[in-house]
Design a protein around this motif. Structure first.
Motif, PDB file in Angstrom:
ATOM      1  N   ALA A  98       8.769  -7.297  -2.594  1.00 34.49           N
ATOM      2  CA  ALA A  98       7.835  -8.217  -3.259  1.00 34.49           C
ATOM      3  C   ALA A  98       7.623  -9.475  -2.421  1.00 34.49           C
ATOM      4  O   ALA A  98       6.501 -10.007  -2.343  1.00 34.49           O
ATOM      5  CB  ALA A  98       8.356  -8.585  -4.651  1.00 34.49           C
ATOM      6  N   VAL A  99       8.685  -9.955  -1.756  1.00 31.20           N
ATOM      7  CA  VAL A  99       8.558 -11.124  -0.879  1.00 31.20           C
ATOM      8  C   VAL A  99       7.617 -10.816   0.283  1.00 31.20           C
ATOM      9  O   VAL A  99       6.739 -11.625   0.622  1.00 31.20           O
ATOM     10  CB  VAL A  99       9.941 -11.552  -0.350  1.00 31.20           C
ATOM     11  N   VAL A 100       7.778  -9.648   0.888  1.00 32.50           N
ATOM     12  CA  VAL A 100       6.927  -9.255   2.008  1.00 32.50           C
ATOM     13  C   VAL A 100       5.464  -9.199   1.572  1.00 32.50           C
ATOM     14  O   VAL A 100       4.573  -9.717   2.258  1.00 32.50           O
ATOM     15  CB  VAL A 100       7.375  -7.890   2.571  1.00 32.50           C
ATOM     16  N   VAL A 101       5.215  -8.578   0.423  1.00 39.63           N
ATOM     17  CA  VAL A 101       3.837  -8.485  -0.083  1.00 39.63           C
ATOM     18  C   VAL A 101       3.284  -9.883  -0.360  1.00 39.63           C
ATOM     19  O   VAL A 101       2.127 -10.188  -0.029  1.00 39.63           O
ATOM     20  CB  VAL A 101       3.786  -7.618  -1.360  1.00 39.63           C
ATOM     21  N   ALA A 102       4.108 -10.758  -0.943  1.00 42.89           N
ATOM     22  CA  ALA A 102       3.662 -12.126  -1.248  1.00 42.89           C
ATOM     23  C   ALA A 102       3.321 -12.887   0.021  1.00 42.89           C
ATOM     24  O   ALA A 102       2.311 -13.608   0.070  1.00 42.89           O
ATOM     25  CB  ALA A 102       4.752 -12.862  -2.034  1.00 42.89           C
ATOM     26  N   VAL A 218      12.570  -6.303   7.787  1.00 38.49           N
ATOM     27  CA  VAL A 218      11.606  -7.092   7.012  1.00 38.49           C
ATOM     28  C   VAL A 218      10.304  -7.245   7.787  1.00 38.49           C
ATOM     29  O   VAL A 218       9.204  -7.123   7.218  1.00 38.49           O
ATOM     30  CB  VAL A 218      12.197  -8.471   6.648  1.00 38.49           C
ATOM     31  N   LYS A 219      10.396  -7.486   9.077  1.00 39.57           N
ATOM     32  CA  LYS A 219       9.181  -7.613   9.888  1.00 39.57           C
ATOM     33  C   LYS A 219       8.395  -6.312   9.884  1.00 39.57           C
ATOM     34  O   LYS A 219       7.157  -6.320   9.759  1.00 39.57           O
ATOM     35  CB  LYS A 219       9.550  -8.003  11.320  1.00 39.57           C
ATOM     36  N   LEU A 220       9.065  -5.184  10.033  1.00 44.34           N
ATOM     37  CA  LEU A 220       8.374  -3.900  10.051  1.00 44.34           C
ATOM     38  C   LEU A 220       7.755  -3.583   8.690  1.00 44.34           C
ATOM     39  O   LEU A 220       6.743  -2.876   8.616  1.00 44.34           O
ATOM     40  CB  LEU A 220       9.326  -2.793  10.494  1.00 44.34           C
ATOM     41  N   ALA A 221       8.348  -4.110   7.622  1.00 44.95           N
ATOM     42  CA  ALA A 221       7.716  -3.958   6.311  1.00 44.95           C
ATOM     43  C   ALA A 221       6.379  -4.685   6.280  1.00 44.95           C
ATOM     44  O   ALA A 221       5.398  -4.200   5.689  1.00 44.95           O
ATOM     45  CB  ALA A 221       8.645  -4.501   5.220  1.00 44.95           C
ATOM     46  N   ARG A 222       6.319  -5.849   6.921  1.00 42.33           N
ATOM     47  CA  ARG A 222       5.030  -6.553   7.040  1.00 42.33           C
ATOM     48  C   ARG A 222       4.050  -5.738   7.865  1.00 42.33           C
ATOM     49  O   ARG A 222       2.857  -5.656   7.530  1.00 42.33           O
ATOM     50  CB  ARG A 222       5.235  -7.930   7.684  1.00 42.33           C
ATOM     51  N   VAL A 223       4.537  -5.136   8.949  1.00 41.08           N
ATOM     52  CA  VAL A 223       3.666  -4.318   9.795  1.00 41.08           C
ATOM     53  C   VAL A 223       3.065  -3.169   8.995  1.00 41.08           C
ATOM     54  O   VAL A 223       1.888  -2.818   9.164  1.00 41.08           O
ATOM     55  CB  VAL A 223       4.447  -3.778  11.010  1.00 41.08           C
ATOM     56  N   LEU A 224       3.862  -2.569   8.114  1.00 44.71           N
ATOM     57  CA  LEU A 224       3.379  -1.444   7.322  1.00 44.71           C
ATOM     58  C   LEU A 224       2.181  -1.834   6.462  1.00 44.71           C
ATOM     59  O   LEU A 224       1.309  -1.003   6.180  1.00 44.71           O
ATOM     60  CB  LEU A 224       4.503  -0.900   6.439  1.00 44.71           C
ATOM     61  N   LEU A 225       2.118  -3.094   6.052  1.00 46.12           N
ATOM     62  CA  LEU A 225       0.998  -3.555   5.239  1.00 46.12           C
ATOM     63  C   LEU A 225      -0.291  -3.678   6.039  1.00 46.12           C
ATOM     64  O   LEU A 225      -1.357  -3.957   5.469  1.00 46.12           O
ATOM     65  CB  LEU A 225       1.346  -4.891   4.582  1.00 46.12           C
ATOM     66  N   LEU A 226      -0.195  -3.479   7.353  1.00 48.94           N
ATOM     67  CA  LEU A 226      -1.410  -3.477   8.175  1.00 48.94           C
ATOM     68  C   LEU A 226      -2.401  -2.434   7.664  1.00 48.94           C
ATOM     69  O   LEU A 226      -3.616  -2.675   7.640  1.00 48.94           O
ATOM     70  CB  LEU A 226      -1.044  -3.182   9.634  1.00 48.94           C
ATOM     71  N   ALA A 227      -1.889  -1.272   7.243  1.00 54.11           N
ATOM     72  CA  ALA A 227      -2.777  -0.176   6.827  1.00 54.11           C
ATOM     73  C   ALA A 227      -3.605  -0.534   5.588  1.00 54.11           C
ATOM     74  O   ALA A 227      -4.839  -0.427   5.625  1.00 54.11           O
ATOM     75  CB  ALA A 227      -1.968   1.093   6.605  1.00 54.11           C
ATOM     76  N   PRO A 228      -2.982  -0.944   4.473  1.00 56.38           N
ATOM     77  CA  PRO A 228      -3.823  -1.280   3.313  1.00 56.38           C
ATOM     78  C   PRO A 228      -4.738  -2.470   3.545  1.00 56.38           C
ATOM     79  O   PRO A 228      -5.855  -2.504   3.022  1.00 56.38           O
ATOM     80  CB  PRO A 228      -2.804  -1.567   2.194  1.00 56.38           C
TER      81      PRO A 228
END
Length: 332
Positions: A98-102, A218-228
């Motif tokens: 949730a922090v990453v998405v925020a 955590v950084k790679l979780a942010r990278v994953l949000l590149l797609a959406p």
């Protein structure tokens, strides 16, 4: 992009070679300098800008430079997917996810709003918003692959994201020490806020093995949000181009490829030894694209942009850092 050097035309393989050869030399220089602790992508784009403004590049280079700025860039983003596994991201738990998405959502929306107030062009503020909120130069390049921004706007956004990310890389550990954060929380904060993957690795590595793992995941979780995010940008682009018939796909092909590589890595079929090799390949490809993009940027155009992008970059870095810090403290 508007430069003729960045518009590919039908060509034979031989017409690609001059531009790709020059690009290869620039990448070799960038990687060599990068091995000394400087971002290879930054070196590549500086070389490109220098060559494009100080030299009269032969027309014979145009096709190869266009290929590097478009095709190699997108392949580099696809290869980036091999650094991610869904399992690692899921292991963070719902609070940190949730922090990453925020961080990404608030960072993008706030940067877009501030950019509008500062008079930054819509494409420029979108490039900065995604680059600063997701994964640096790769995100800027991905957005450009969807909206086809001006060369000077792309180069400016990449330069800013590297410069401010480097500044954050140096200041964040000091700030963490002042407020008494332990290494693990400092790693989480770094991963949630610093722009480039390489910069996060540098900070995490200085804090110890556990902090490094926390920072990178955590950084790679942010990278994953590149797609959406790219899917959302593409949908917006489709709506703007509905009358012209030039609507991009909802999910660009290179984003689908990025997701396919994430899925492949998540299966466990990819040997661990492949991952660092893929990381190097990704850096080479993106450095090639940065050099080619830089050759199409003109310094005279940067003066037209004014100080607003610089101010926006600073504000975006601050917002992302504060959201990341607050979220990390609440989640842990």
């Amino acid at each position: 992009m508007t430069s003729t050097a960045l518009k590919p035309t039908p060509s034979t393989r031989s017409s690609l070679l001059p531009g790709l050869f020059v690009t290869g030399v620039a990448v070799a220089i960038s990687m060599a300098v990068g091995s000394m602790g400087v971002s290879a992508l930054l070196v590549a784009i500086v070389l490109g800008v220098a060559c494009g403004n100080l030299l009269r590049l032969p027309v014979a280079l145009d096709v190869g430079l266009a290929f590097a700025s478009k095709r190699l860039l997108r392949v580099g983003i696809v290869v980036l997917g091999l650094q991610l596994t869904v399992g690692e991201i899921w292991a963070l738990g719902p609070r940190l996810i949730a922090v990453v998405v925020a961080v990404v959502v608030i960072g993008i929306l706030t940067t877009l709003g501030l950019g509008r107030l500062l008079g930054v062009s819509p494409t420029q503020r979108l490039l900065i918003a995604c680059g600063f909120s997701i994964c640096g130069a790769a995100a800027v390049a991905a957005v450009d692959g969807v909206i086809d921004a001006e060369e000077d706007e792309v180069v400016t956004a990449i330069g800013l994201v590297v410069a401010y990310g480097t500044t954050a890389m140096l200041l964040l550990p000091l700030a963490a020490t002042l407020i008494g954060l332990p290494p693990e929380l400092t790693g989480l904060w770094a991963g949630a806020s610093i722009h480039e993957v390489a910069q996060v690795v540098a900070v995490g590595g200085s804090l110890g093995t556990v902090a490094l793992h926390c920072a990178v995941v955590v950084k790679l979780a942010r990278v994953l949000l590149l797609a959406p995010v790219m899917a959302a940008v593409s949908i917006g682009a489709r709506r703007r181009h509905v009358a012209t018939g030039r609507r991009p796909p909802v999910v660009p092909l290179f984003v689908a490829g990025f997701l396919a590589m994430v899925a492949l890595r998540s299966t466990g079929w990819v040997p661990d030894a492949v991952v660092p090799v893929a990381s190097t390949v990704q850096t080479v490809l993106l450095s090639a694209a940065m050099f080619a993009l830089g050759t199409g940027a003109r310094l005279a155009t940067f003066r037209r942009l004014g100080p607003a992008p610089l101010i926006l970059g600073a504000a975006s870095t601050l917002v992302v850092s504060l959201v990341a810090l607050g979220g990390t403290l609440l989640a842990t």
